[in-house]
Design a protein around this motif. Structure first.
Motif, mmCIF file in Angstrom:
data_model
loop_
_atom_site.group_PDB
_atom_site.id
_atom_site.type_symbol
_atom_site.label_atom_id
_atom_site.label_comp_id
_atom_site.label_asym_id
_atom_site.label_seq_id
_atom_site.Cartn_x
_atom_site.Cartn_y
_atom_site.Cartn_z
ATOM 1 N N GLU A 1 0.855 -1.183 0.000
ATOM 2 C CA GLU A 1 0.000 0.000 0.000
ATOM 3 C C GLU A 1 0.892 1.234 0.000
ATOM 4 O O GLU A 1 2.069 1.164 0.355
ATOM 5 N N GLU A 2 0.320 2.368 -0.384
ATOM 6 C CA GLU A 2 1.073 3.625 -0.475
ATOM 7 C C GLU A 2 1.812 3.949 0.824
ATOM 8 O O GLU A 2 2.987 4.296 0.819
ATOM 9 N N GLU A 3 1.130 3.827 1.935
ATOM 10 C CA GLU A 3 1.735 4.159 3.227
ATOM 11 C C GLU A 3 2.909 3.231 3.553
ATOM 12 O O GLU A 3 3.930 3.670 4.075
ATOM 13 N N GLN A 4 2.774 1.953 3.205
ATOM 14 C CA GLN A 4 3.865 1.003 3.424
ATOM 15 C C GLN A 4 5.066 1.356 2.553
ATOM 16 O O GLN A 4 6.204 1.315 3.003
ATOM 17 N N MET A 5 4.800 1.704 1.286
ATOM 18 C CA MET A 5 5.884 2.089 0.378
ATOM 19 C C MET A 5 6.642 3.286 0.934
ATOM 20 O O MET A 5 7.871 3.309 0.921
ATOM 21 N N ASN A 6 5.911 4.268 1.408
ATOM 22 C CA ASN A 6 6.542 5.469 1.947
ATOM 23 C C ASN A 6 7.416 5.131 3.153
ATOM 24 O O ASN A 6 8.515 5.654 3.301
ATOM 25 N N LYS A 7 6.925 4.252 4.012
ATOM 26 C CA LYS A 7 7.679 3.861 5.199
ATOM 27 C C LYS A 7 8.960 3.141 4.800
ATOM 28 O O LYS A 7 10.042 3.440 5.317
ATOM 29 N N PHE A 8 8.876 2.215 3.856
ATOM 30 C CA PHE A 8 10.058 1.483 3.416
ATOM 31 C C PHE A 8 11.036 2.386 2.680
ATOM 32 O O PHE A 8 12.242 2.227 2.779
ATOM 33 N N PHE A 9 10.510 3.370 1.940
ATOM 34 C CA PHE A 9 11.383 4.317 1.254
ATOM 35 C C PHE A 9 12.173 5.140 2.270
ATOM 36 O O PHE A 9 13.377 5.323 2.126
ATOM 37 N N ALA A 10 11.505 5.631 3.298
ATOM 38 C CA ALA A 10 12.190 6.406 4.340
ATOM 39 C C ALA A 10 13.271 5.559 5.006
ATOM 40 O O ALA A 10 14.375 6.036 5.257
ATOM 41 N N ARG A 11 12.962 4.301 5.275
ATOM 42 C CA ARG A 11 13.930 3.403 5.922
ATOM 43 C C ARG A 11 15.142 3.108 5.041
ATOM 44 O O ARG A 11 16.206 2.767 5.548
ATOM 45 N N ALA A 12 14.992 3.229 3.729
ATOM 46 C CA ALA A 12 16.085 2.932 2.801
ATOM 47 C C ALA A 12 17.083 4.085 2.693
ATOM 48 O O ALA A 12 18.120 3.941 2.055
ATOM 49 N N GLN A 13 16.780 5.205 3.329
ATOM 50 C CA GLN A 13 17.599 6.407 3.179
ATOM 51 C C GLN A 13 18.774 6.460 4.155
ATOM 52 O O GLN A 13 18.783 5.815 5.185
ATOM 53 N N ASP A 14 19.746 7.297 3.799
ATOM 54 C CA ASP A 14 20.855 7.602 4.706
ATOM 55 C C ASP A 14 20.294 8.379 5.891
ATOM 56 O O ASP A 14 19.222 8.986 5.794
ATOM 57 N N PRO A 15 21.020 8.401 7.012
ATOM 58 C CA PRO A 15 20.491 9.020 8.238
ATOM 59 C C PRO A 15 19.992 10.455 8.098
ATOM 60 O O PRO A 15 18.947 10.792 8.634
ATOM 61 N N GLN A 16 20.713 11.305 7.362
ATOM 62 C CA GLN A 16 20.282 12.704 7.259
ATOM 63 C C GLN A 16 18.950 12.829 6.532
ATOM 64 O O GLN A 16 18.201 13.769 6.762
ATOM 65 N N TYR A 17 18.643 11.896 5.657
ATOM 66 C CA TYR A 17 17.344 11.888 4.983
ATOM 67 C C TYR A 17 16.296 11.196 5.852
ATOM 68 O O TYR A 17 15.189 11.673 5.990
ATOM 69 N N TYR A 18 16.662 10.048 6.409
ATOM 70 C CA TYR A 18 15.706 9.236 7.156
ATOM 71 C C TYR A 18 15.046 10.022 8.284
ATOM 72 O O TYR A 18 13.826 10.034 8.412
ATOM 73 N N GLU A 19 15.854 10.696 9.082
ATOM 74 C CA GLU A 19 15.275 11.387 10.247
ATOM 75 C C GLU A 19 14.308 12.492 9.856
ATOM 76 O O GLU A 19 13.422 12.830 10.614
ATOM 77 N N ARG A 20 14.448 13.010 8.650
ATOM 78 C CA ARG A 20 13.548 14.068 8.202
ATOM 79 C C ARG A 20 12.353 13.523 7.413
ATOM 80 O O ARG A 20 11.272 14.084 7.453
#
Length: 122
Positions: A52-71
């Protein structure tokens, strides 16, 4: 005929990317954030069972480097296009040094701990 088709192309459905794959899909040095996000989203659309869209967004955020992830983690429930816009703003902030680049900070910290940087003489 349908059976032959399924036998021939079953490999494509059995080897669809999974959540682990998309969480480890990183941005290359030659990609812009938007190109990377588009490539990531295209791969995530192939995951079975579909996310689902919300799951994709969550996994995308988790795939990021720390400076991106926390934001990015604070807007996981927004549209993916909003996440891309924020990612681009973060990238600009890193370039202009308004956002801390954790990778550079960690490299500097490691260098200081290993004694690579000479100490100032007093």
């Amino acid at each position: 005929m349908a059976s032959d088709f399924m036998d021939r192309f079953r490999f494509n459905t059995e080897n669809a990317p999974d959540v682990f794959y998309i969480q480890n899909l990183k941005k290359t040095s030659t990609e812009t954030f938007r190109e990377y996000a588009t490539r990531w989203r295209s791969e995530a659309a192939k995951v079975r069972p579909a996310l689902e869209e919300e799951q994709m967004n969550k996994f995308f955020a988790r795939a990021q480097d720390p400076q991106y992830y926390e934001r990015l983690m604070v807007i996981e429930n927004h549209k993916f296009s909003d996440i891309i816009k924020l990612g681009e703003r973060i990238k600009e902030g890193i370039k202009s040094t308004m956002v801390t680049n954790f990778e550079a900070l960690q490299a500097t910290n490691k260098a200081l701990q290993s004694g690579v940087y000479p100490r100032r003489k007093k």
